[in-house]
Design an enzyme around this catalytic site. Structure first.
Site, PDB file in Angstrom:
ATOM      1  N   CYS A  54       0.861  -1.148  -0.047  1.00  0.00           N
ATOM      2  CA  CYS A  54      -0.004  -0.124   0.063  1.00  0.00           C
ATOM      3  C   CYS A  54       0.846   1.173  -0.026  1.00  0.00           C
ATOM      4  CB  CYS A  54      -0.920  -0.147   1.221  1.00  0.00           C
ATOM      5  SG  CYS A  54      -2.059   1.451   1.569  1.00  0.00           S
ATOM      6  N   HIS A  67      -9.371  -3.673  -2.177  1.00  0.00           N
ATOM      7  CA  HIS A  67      -8.060  -2.752  -1.346  1.00  0.00           C
ATOM      8  C   HIS A  67      -8.594  -1.161  -1.349  1.00  0.00           C
ATOM      9  CE1 HIS A  67      -3.973  -2.108  -0.253  1.00  0.00           C
ATOM     10  NE2 HIS A  67      -4.358  -0.811  -0.575  1.00  0.00           N
ATOM     11  N   GLU A  68      -9.203  -0.927  -2.539  1.00  0.00           N
ATOM     12  CA  GLU A  68      -9.112   0.645  -2.683  1.00  0.00           C
ATOM     13  C   GLU A  68     -10.507   1.192  -2.000  1.00  0.00           C
ATOM     14  OE1 GLU A  68      -5.348   0.462  -4.055  1.00  0.00           O
ATOM     15  OE2 GLU A  68      -6.627   2.359  -3.373  1.00  0.00           O
ATOM     16  N   HIS A  93     -10.169   1.552   1.897  1.00  0.00           N
ATOM     17  CA  HIS A  93      -9.449   2.908   1.944  1.00  0.00           C
ATOM     18  C   HIS A  93     -10.760   3.894   2.274  1.00  0.00           C
ATOM     19  CE1 HIS A  93      -5.145   2.202   2.004  1.00  0.00           C
ATOM     20  NE2 HIS A  93      -5.353   1.993   0.750  1.00  0.00           N
TER      21      HIS A  93
END
Ligand SMILES: CNC(=O)c1cccc(C)c1Nc1nc(N2CCN(c3ccccc3Cl)CC2)nc(N2CSC[C@H]2C(=O)NC)n1
Ligand code: NI
Length: 186
Positions: A113, A156-157, A160
């Site tokens: 990351c 994953h994004e 966030h």
């Protein structure tokens, strides 16, 4: 232009916040942010530019990583060969996973990351297939299905946007232990 100086690192509170929905029509500022996020990913994947600007390569970036707590995600996933078109080149506004497989998957190499300046070894187990609803820059809502590496990156994004870091998913006691039905993606 976004460089590594604009990317906040773990410990910064914005990374643990739930980001705000984007409203339409897009403000000029939000439009600019989206463009710059995409440009960063492209620069980060260009050997020469990345070396000049000292950029870490990434295939995804979420607005909270540049200290903008808004639900904007940029994705630039290269094709298999140098001159191939990208597998995915897209900015998603207000992305939401609306359905997913029961089956799970993880990257064999673990995850990195841009906001984490250290290796955190371990399998990050995620859904192997997802259906994502998102809005484009014109506010039009789309639905898209992803699997494999792309599905991992998108998850994953989107994490966030909800203040979740990839290592939150790693089993501390046994970082590489996975159920036998988890797909391990090379
Ligand atoms: C700790 N082990 C590892 O990092 C790891 C180790 C091995 C394999 C994998 C597969 C790993 N994992 C991993 N590799 C990546 N890249 C591979 C290299 N690539 C890239 C590099 C140079 C030029 C162009 C490009 Cl395209 C950039 C992307 N990216 C992510 N993630 C996690 S999901 C969001 C995405 C992200 O953009 N992170 C910054 N994970
Ligand atoms: Ni990240």
């Amino acid at each position: 232009m976004i460089t590594m100086d604009n990317i906040i690192r773990e410990g910064h509170p914005t990374l643990r916040r739930s980001a705000d929905l984007v409203t339409f029509p897009l403000s000029a500022e939000d439009r600019k942010i989206a463009t710059e996020m995409m440009e960063f990913l492209s620069n980060s994947q260009d050997e020469k530019i990345a070396a000049q600007l000292n950029l870490r390569a990434g295939v995804g970036l979420a607005a909270p990583q540049i200290d903008v707590s808004k639900r904007i995600v940029a994705l630039l996933i290269p094709g298999e060969y140098e001159d191939d078109p990208p597998e995915l080149a897209k900015v998603m506004f207000n992305p939401k996973i609306v359905s997913h497989s029961i089956e799970s998957a993880c990257l064999k190499g673990g995850e990195g990351c841009l906001s984490v300046d250290r290796e955190v070894p371990g399998f990050v187990v995620r859904h192997s297939r997802i259906t994502v609803s998102y809005q484009d820059a014109e506010g039009v809502t789309h639905k898209a299905r992803y699997k494999g590496y792309i599905a991992i990156v998108v998850q994953h994004e989107i994490d966030h946007l909800n203040g979740v870091m990839f290592y939150d998913h790693i089993n501390e006691q046994a970082p590489f232990a996975v159920e036998d039905d988890v797909i391990i993606i090379e």
